[in-house]
Design an enzyme around this catalytic site. Structure first.
Site, PDB file in Angstrom:
ATOM      1  N   GLY A   1      32.724  -3.759 -54.156  1.00 29.46           N
ATOM      2  CA  GLY A   1      33.118  -4.880 -55.010  1.00 29.46           C
ATOM      3  C   GLY A   1      33.741  -4.376 -56.288  1.00 29.46           C
ATOM      4  O   GLY A   1      33.598  -3.202 -56.636  1.00 29.46           O
TER       5      GLY A   1
ATOM      6  N   CYS B   1      29.738   1.866 -51.529  1.00 29.15           N
ATOM      7  CA  CYS B   1      30.428   1.849 -52.822  1.00 29.15           C
ATOM      8  C   CYS B   1      29.638   1.017 -53.844  1.00 29.15           C
ATOM      9  O   CYS B   1      28.567   1.427 -54.243  1.00 29.15           O
ATOM     10  CB  CYS B   1      31.856   1.343 -52.630  1.00 29.15           C
ATOM     11  SG  CYS B   1      32.901   1.789 -53.998  1.00 29.15           S
ATOM     12  N   TYR B   2      30.116  -0.156 -54.256  1.00 32.70           N
ATOM     13  CA  TYR B   2      29.319  -0.972 -55.182  1.00 32.70           C
ATOM     14  C   TYR B   2      27.935  -1.225 -54.592  1.00 32.70           C
ATOM     15  O   TYR B   2      26.932  -1.239 -55.309  1.00 32.70           O
ATOM     16  CB  TYR B   2      30.021  -2.312 -55.463  1.00 32.70           C
ATOM     17  CG  TYR B   2      29.288  -3.139 -56.491  1.00 32.70           C
ATOM     18  CD1 TYR B   2      29.541  -2.970 -57.849  1.00 32.70           C
ATOM     19  CD2 TYR B   2      28.301  -4.049 -56.109  1.00 32.70           C
ATOM     20  CE1 TYR B   2      28.838  -3.690 -58.797  1.00 32.70           C
ATOM     21  CE2 TYR B   2      27.595  -4.778 -57.048  1.00 32.70           C
ATOM     22  CZ  TYR B   2      27.865  -4.593 -58.395  1.00 32.70           C
ATOM     23  OH  TYR B   2      27.159  -5.306 -59.331  1.00 32.70           O
TER      24      TYR B   2
ATOM     25  N   HIS C   1      34.291   4.397 -48.492  1.00 32.78           N
ATOM     26  CA  HIS C   1      34.403   3.225 -47.613  1.00 32.78           C
ATOM     27  C   HIS C   1      34.536   3.652 -46.149  1.00 32.78           C
ATOM     28  O   HIS C   1      35.625   4.030 -45.718  1.00 32.78           O
ATOM     29  CB  HIS C   1      35.627   2.384 -48.017  1.00 32.78           C
ATOM     30  CG  HIS C   1      35.430   1.624 -49.277  1.00 32.78           C
ATOM     31  ND1 HIS C   1      34.902   0.357 -49.310  1.00 32.78           N
ATOM     32  CD2 HIS C   1      35.653   1.963 -50.565  1.00 32.78           C
ATOM     33  CE1 HIS C   1      34.820  -0.061 -50.558  1.00 32.78           C
ATOM     34  NE2 HIS C   1      35.272   0.905 -51.342  1.00 32.78           N
TER      35      HIS C   1
ATOM     36  N   GLU D   1      34.574   1.741 -43.658  1.00 29.75           N
ATOM     37  CA  GLU D   1      35.192   0.683 -42.855  1.00 29.75           C
ATOM     38  C   GLU D   1      36.714   0.753 -42.807  1.00 29.75           C
ATOM     39  O   GLU D   1      37.333   0.068 -42.008  1.00 29.75           O
ATOM     40  CB  GLU D   1      34.741  -0.693 -43.386  1.00 29.75           C
ATOM     41  CG  GLU D   1      35.260  -1.103 -44.769  1.00 29.75           C
ATOM     42  CD  GLU D   1      34.426  -0.562 -45.935  1.00 29.75           C
ATOM     43  OE1 GLU D   1      33.827   0.518 -45.783  1.00 29.75           O
ATOM     44  OE2 GLU D   1      34.392  -1.211 -46.994  1.00 29.75           O
TER      45      GLU D   1
ATOM     46  N   SER E   1      48.754 -27.793 -30.794  1.00 26.58           N
ATOM     47  CA  SER E   1      50.049 -27.469 -31.386  1.00 26.58           C
ATOM     48  C   SER E   1      50.841 -26.539 -30.478  1.00 26.58           C
ATOM     49  O   SER E   1      52.025 -26.317 -30.687  1.00 26.58           O
ATOM     50  CB  SER E   1      49.827 -26.769 -32.721  1.00 26.58           C
ATOM     51  OG  SER E   1      49.202 -25.510 -32.499  1.00 26.58           O
ATOM     52  N   GLY E   2      50.155 -25.976 -29.463  1.00 27.31           N
ATOM     53  CA  GLY E   2      50.816 -24.973 -28.643  1.00 27.31           C
ATOM     54  C   GLY E   2      50.543 -23.571 -29.171  1.00 27.31           C
ATOM     55  O   GLY E   2      50.879 -22.583 -28.544  1.00 27.31           O
ATOM     56  N   GLY E   3      49.904 -23.486 -30.347  1.00 31.68           N
ATOM     57  CA  GLY E   3      49.522 -22.180 -30.889  1.00 31.68           C
ATOM     58  C   GLY E   3      48.283 -21.649 -30.174  1.00 31.68           C
ATOM     59  O   GLY E   3      47.631 -22.386 -29.421  1.00 31.68           O
ATOM     60  N   VAL E   4      47.976 -20.385 -30.432  1.00 33.03           N
ATOM     61  CA  VAL E   4      46.883 -19.741 -29.709  1.00 33.03           C
ATOM     62  C   VAL E   4      45.524 -20.387 -30.024  1.00 33.03           C
ATOM     63  O   VAL E   4      44.739 -20.673 -29.124  1.00 33.03           O
ATOM     64  CB  VAL E   4      46.832 -18.231 -30.043  1.00 33.03           C
ATOM     65  CG1 VAL E   4      45.646 -17.568 -29.371  1.00 33.03           C
ATOM     66  CG2 VAL E   4      48.117 -17.564 -29.602  1.00 33.03           C
ATOM     67  N   ASP E   5      45.272 -20.657 -31.313  1.00 34.92           N
ATOM     68  CA  ASP E   5      43.932 -21.106 -31.697  1.00 34.92           C
ATOM     69  C   ASP E   5      43.581 -22.462 -31.079  1.00 34.92           C
ATOM     70  O   ASP E   5      42.533 -22.612 -30.440  1.00 34.92           O
ATOM     71  CB  ASP E   5      43.799 -21.195 -33.220  1.00 34.92           C
ATOM     72  CG  ASP E   5      44.132 -19.877 -33.886  1.00 34.92           C
ATOM     73  OD1 ASP E   5      44.098 -18.851 -33.190  1.00 34.92           O
ATOM     74  OD2 ASP E   5      44.441 -19.879 -35.090  1.00 34.92           O
ATOM     75  N   SER E   6      44.460 -23.447 -31.265  1.00 33.38           N
ATOM     76  CA  SER E   6      44.107 -24.772 -30.732  1.00 33.38           C
ATOM     77  C   SER E   6      44.093 -24.736 -29.202  1.00 33.38           C
ATOM     78  O   SER E   6      43.310 -25.445 -28.569  1.00 33.38           O
ATOM     79  CB  SER E   6      45.050 -25.852 -31.260  1.00 33.38           C
ATOM     80  OG  SER E   6      46.383 -25.614 -30.865  1.00 33.38           O
ATOM     81  N   SER E   7      44.926 -23.897 -28.604  1.00 38.66           N
ATOM     82  CA  SER E   7      44.957 -23.830 -27.136  1.00 38.66           C
ATOM     83  C   SER E   7      43.663 -23.228 -26.579  1.00 38.66           C
ATOM     84  O   SER E   7      43.098 -23.740 -25.614  1.00 38.66           O
ATOM     85  CB  SER E   7      46.127 -22.968 -26.660  1.00 38.66           C
ATOM     86  OG  SER E   7      47.319 -23.491 -27.145  1.00 38.66           O
TER      87      SER E   7
ATOM     88  N   LYS F   1      40.952 -13.513 -35.384  1.00 35.56           N
ATOM     89  CA  LYS F   1      42.124 -13.835 -34.562  1.00 35.56           C
ATOM     90  C   LYS F   1      42.189 -13.004 -33.270  1.00 35.56           C
ATOM     91  O   LYS F   1      42.433 -13.545 -32.189  1.00 35.56           O
ATOM     92  CB  LYS F   1      43.384 -13.590 -35.394  1.00 35.56           C
ATOM     93  CG  LYS F   1      44.660 -13.998 -34.722  1.00 35.56           C
ATOM     94  CD  LYS F   1      44.938 -15.445 -34.990  1.00 35.56           C
ATOM     95  CE  LYS F   1      46.229 -15.913 -34.370  1.00 35.56           C
ATOM     96  NZ  LYS F   1      46.462 -17.326 -34.670  1.00 35.56           N
TER      97      LYS F   1
END
Ligand code: XMP
Length: 519
Positions: A57, A84-85, A176, A178, A229-235, A375
């Site tokens: 942070g 770290c923090y 870090h 990560e 919408s035809g996008g990946v998420d809503s599909s 995603k």
């Protein structure tokens, strides 16, 4: 709530906190990110996670009122890793000492095990060459360890680079693990979760089964509507919900007339014919294009489209009897409450188009089966559900569609030219095997006509610009370095195959200072 063993990431506002979650998910460990000030001692005691990671942070633990981890983190008997923090507050809270200021360290460093520490436990599989490259980014440093801790790794500038109390499985690192620049950081995180006893049981197949059960329990025999919408998420959300409740789901696809070539047909064919999902196709191109006539201001365009979209969606949804739920493809990054130290509202660059506010207005409850996913995990779930790769890997497409790729006034003629040019460009990218390397690519039609010569004749047609960017999350982006041959061939094809365009530019603006879309 998930049934999986859970790791809690307490967020102190680092730019890279989400990467901790990404790395853990890759290790099939389920984790949640919570801001430090939203985790209470009582909640930790009532429902203890299996392990805790304290993030980095921007604050300094030496400042008054700087953030602290809830003390219960160290009292519920679970392994803790401070980064770290997180390392500094852990030392301070457990009785060590941290000093600030005089020594800042950013960038690459090398750590090695402290004397007497072998390549086992937290260090299993590490230090094969005697040292590990790590990425440091800190101003403060630990100067006295908390009781029970010992130094287990050092670097030239950081005598307390890695500290630990093996009896309690408390560990803390100054760097870090990560980030990409700590090449073997993943192994260190893997060792930590192994020491914490995680079984690594977070898989997409199990997620799918649990999500289906959860949707069934939430919805019962009632009805759900889903804006597609035809996008990946809503599909992916729609296919998953359909698997859970079948015909109790109806999808509403609002076609605003600003879609790409054949896009509406593809969406309808896939969902209605292939998946047999009840689908309302609201062809409202006349309504949208009529309202956009003469509009050239980008924000007015966006707001007009957003408002009409909601009107149409509401009207269509009202026809579905007994709908009590609205499904949304909300993802985990939208859910994480980020820690803001400035507290001020950020500047609006563009009004994004979404269906926010709708559920309350319509008295609907939300079904959000992707809330826990990133995603790329949504894509993995889509594959698990059998959606074709060609569909899952599609580039993002904005809600306002081609409207924001047509700067200035939108006309049907321009949209038609734009659709055909875009189809040629994407075809070129696919033919050259570049589609998956590029985050997003499209054509924009420019509001200028230029003079050209074709055969023996003069032309006076539109100019267009090609955009192709690489990006991780759309927040920053770089233009894609096509070869000159590719660009030349593509320009020739567009001009030959698309009547109405006689000049092609390549947009080499990065974001920032540009944005990905034109408007
Ligand atoms: P910009 O142009 O802001 O775009 O750099 C970043 C990413 O967001 C997409 N975008 C949108 N997506 N609704 C969306 O769903 C919108 O209103 C919208 N505006 C931009 C854009 O395509 C890019 O991927």
């Amino acid at each position: 709530m998930t049934q999986h063993q859970r790791l809690l990431i307490v967020d102190f506002g680092s730019q890279v906190t989400q990467l901790i979650a990404r790395r853990l998910r890759e290790l099939n460990v389920f984790c949640e990110i919570r801001p430090f000030n939203k985790v209470t001692d009582a909640a930790l005691r009532a429902d203890p996670p299996r392990a805790v990671i304290l993030s980095g942070g921007p604050a300094s633990v030496t400042e008054a009122d700087s953030p602290r981890a809830p003390q219960a983190v160290f009292e519920i008997g679970v392994p803790v890793l401070g980064i770290c923090y997180g390392q500094q507050t852990m030392m301070q809270q457990l009785g060590g000492h941290v000093e600030s200021g005089h020594h800042r360290e950013f960038g690459r460093a090398f750590v090695q095990p402290a004397e007497g520490h072998r390549r086992e436990g937290l260090f299993r599989g590490l230090f094969e060459t005697g040292r590990e490259e790590v990425w440091m980014s800190h101003g403060d440093r630990v100067t006295r360890l908390a009781p029970g801790f010992e130094v287990i790794g050092t670097s030239a500038n950081a005598p307390f680079a890695i500290v630990g109390d093996a009896a309690r499985h408390f560990y803390a690192v100054q760097f870090h693990p990560e980030v990409h620049h700590t090449p073997n950081g993943r192994i260190l995180l893997e060792n930590f979760v192994r020491l914490a006893g995680f079984a690594g049981d977070w898989t997409m197949a199990s997620y799918r089964d649990e999500a289906v059960a959860k949707i069934r329990a939430q919805v019962g025999d009632r009805r759900v509507i889903c804006g597609l919408s035809g996008g990946v998420d809503s599909s992916v959300a729609a296919v998953l919900i359909h698997e859970a409740i079948g015909d109790q789901l109806t999808c509403v696809f609002v076609d605003h007339g600003l879609l790409r070539l054949n896009e509406a047909e593809e969406v309808v064919t896939m969902f209605r014919d292939h998946y047999n999902i009840p689908l309302i196709h609201a062809d409202e191109s006349e309504l949208f294009l009529g309202a956009l006539e003469g509009v050239s201001d980008p924000e007015v365009k966006r707001k007009t489209i957003g408002r009409l979209f909601i009107d149409v969606f509401q009207r269509e949804a009202a026809r579905i009897e007994g709908a009590e739920f609205l499904a949304q493809g909300t993802l985990y990054p939208d859910v994480i409450e980020s820690v803001s130290f400035s507290g001020g509202p950020s500047v609006t660059i563009k009004s994004h188009h979404n269906v926010g506010g709708l559920p309350e207005k319509m008295g609907l409850k939300l079904v959000e089966p992707l809330r826990e996913l990133f995603k790329d995990e949504v894509r993995a779930l889509g594959r698990e559900l059998g959606l074709p790769d060609s569909f899952i890997g599609r580039h993002p497409f904005p809600g306002p569609g081609l409207a924001i790729r047509c700067p200035g006034e939108i006309t049907r003629e321009k949209l038609e030219i734009l659709r055909r040019a875009d189809a040629v460009y994407i075809d070129q990218i696919r033919k050259h095997g570049l589609y998956d390397e590029i985050w997003q690519a499209f054509v924009a039609i420019l509001p200028v006509r230029t003079v050209g010569v074709m055969g023996d004749g003069r032309t006076y047609d539109f100019a267009c610009s090609l955009r192709a960017v690489t990006s991780v999350d759309g927040m920053t982006a770089d233009y894609y370095p096509f070869t000159h041959d590719f660009l030349g061939e593509t320009a020739t094809r567009i001009i030959n195959e698309v009547r109405g365009i006689n000049r092609v530019m390549y947009d080499i603006t990065s974001k920032p200072p540009g944005t990905i879309e034109m408007e």
